[in-house]
Motif scaffolding. Sequence first.
Motif, PDB file in Angstrom:
ATOM      1  N   SER A  46       0.189   9.120  -2.017  1.00 48.48           N
ATOM      2  CA  SER A  46      -0.737   7.127  -1.947  1.00 48.48           C
ATOM      3  C   SER A  46      -0.331   6.074  -0.622  1.00 48.48           C
ATOM      4  CB  SER A  46      -1.258   7.449  -3.936  1.00 48.48           C
ATOM      5  OG  SER A  46      -2.431   8.531  -4.209  1.00 48.48           O
ATOM      6  N   ALA A  51      -3.127   9.906   3.211  1.00 47.39           N
ATOM      7  CA  ALA A  51      -3.068   9.986   1.822  1.00 47.39           C
ATOM      8  C   ALA A  51      -4.830  10.426   0.990  1.00 47.39           C
ATOM      9  CB  ALA A  51      -3.017   8.688   0.381  1.00 47.39           C
ATOM     10  N   THR A  52      -5.997   9.650   2.089  1.00 44.07           N
ATOM     11  CA  THR A  52      -7.163  10.358   1.262  1.00 44.07           C
ATOM     12  C   THR A  52      -7.436  11.761   1.781  1.00 44.07           C
ATOM     13  OG1 THR A  52      -7.615   9.874   3.849  1.00 44.07           O
ATOM     14  CG2 THR A  52      -7.814   7.431   1.549  1.00 44.07           C
ATOM     15  N   VAL A  65      -7.326   5.272  -3.974  1.00 48.52           N
ATOM     16  CA  VAL A  65      -6.508   5.318  -2.773  1.00 48.52           C
ATOM     17  C   VAL A  65      -4.586   4.675  -3.632  1.00 48.52           C
ATOM     18  CG1 VAL A  65      -4.726   7.119  -2.444  1.00 48.52           C
ATOM     19  CG2 VAL A  65      -7.009   7.201  -2.320  1.00 48.52           C
ATOM     20  N   ASN A  68      -3.110   3.744  -7.020  1.00 45.64           N
ATOM     21  CA  ASN A  68      -2.529   4.932  -7.290  1.00 45.64           C
ATOM     22  C   ASN A  68      -1.141   4.620  -6.887  1.00 45.64           C
ATOM     23  OD1 ASN A  68      -4.993   6.633  -7.980  1.00 45.64           O
ATOM     24  ND2 ASN A  68      -4.430   7.869  -6.590  1.00 45.64           N
TER      25      ASN A  68
END
Length: 276
Positions: A46, A51-52, A65, A68
């Motif tokens: 994250s 990350a996404t 995110v 996280n």
Amino acid sequence: MLLLLPPSEGKTPAPDDAGPVDLGALAHPGLTEQRQTVLDALAAVSARGDATEVLGVSPNLAEEVVRNTQLKAAPAGPAATVYTGVLYGAAGLGALTGEAASRAARTVRIFSGLWGAVAPDDRIPAYRLSMGASLPDVGPLTTAWKPALAAALGPHAAGDVVVDCRSATYVAAWKPATTGSASAQWVTVRVVREVGGQRSVVSHNAKHTRGVLAGHLLRRAGEPTSAAEVLAAARELEGRTILTEVTTGRTQTLVEATLTPAPRRNAPQTLELVLR
């Protein structure tokens, strides 16, 4: 009864002054090591620029995110109030009291790509992770969770009835045994709509209907202990208005509940709820 629910995509963060998650205090301590592994892997991925993409979520959720990365220190609240959405609104898990709340704590398990499975009163932070994701150094979560969930939930389900309201992704992480000495009666819930004598599967309203059923199973006087008793409990909802469509104002009533035998070994029986 063991009542299995999916998590909600949307999650409501706990109040800022709430304490953080205590992994050792969550239901099924045998899952703690795997929870720690997934939690650390999620925090690491994250923090990455992609990350996404790795987590398979919309770039619009980038802020969630990033959250996280701080889950160990984030405020935690009961899973019954952190998970929100159609099913949870209809079930009213967060509003249960007395015997119904005790039954939910004992029988409800909410599946999660991060925690494996939690009870409604387990305190967790809001997070963003689907069971369908694959994390570096962990791999596909459905595969990574299988051994730990089998060890934790198999004995819990043995000799009981499992009412399964999960989506296919979460079913892939753990399936109850339906044969052998540790077998359970496994019942999956299917919702259809009948129009002009023709029946078709519904999606959004299915989540709501499963939530209504879950709430009913927790609040009614007796706890089902077999597939036949689950069917009898569902039939108590026949004739009840399940929902009112916001756009049209039309109501949908549960007109019939039926139970179909498993089509093969290691498959569930199907509780079909018909809306009209």
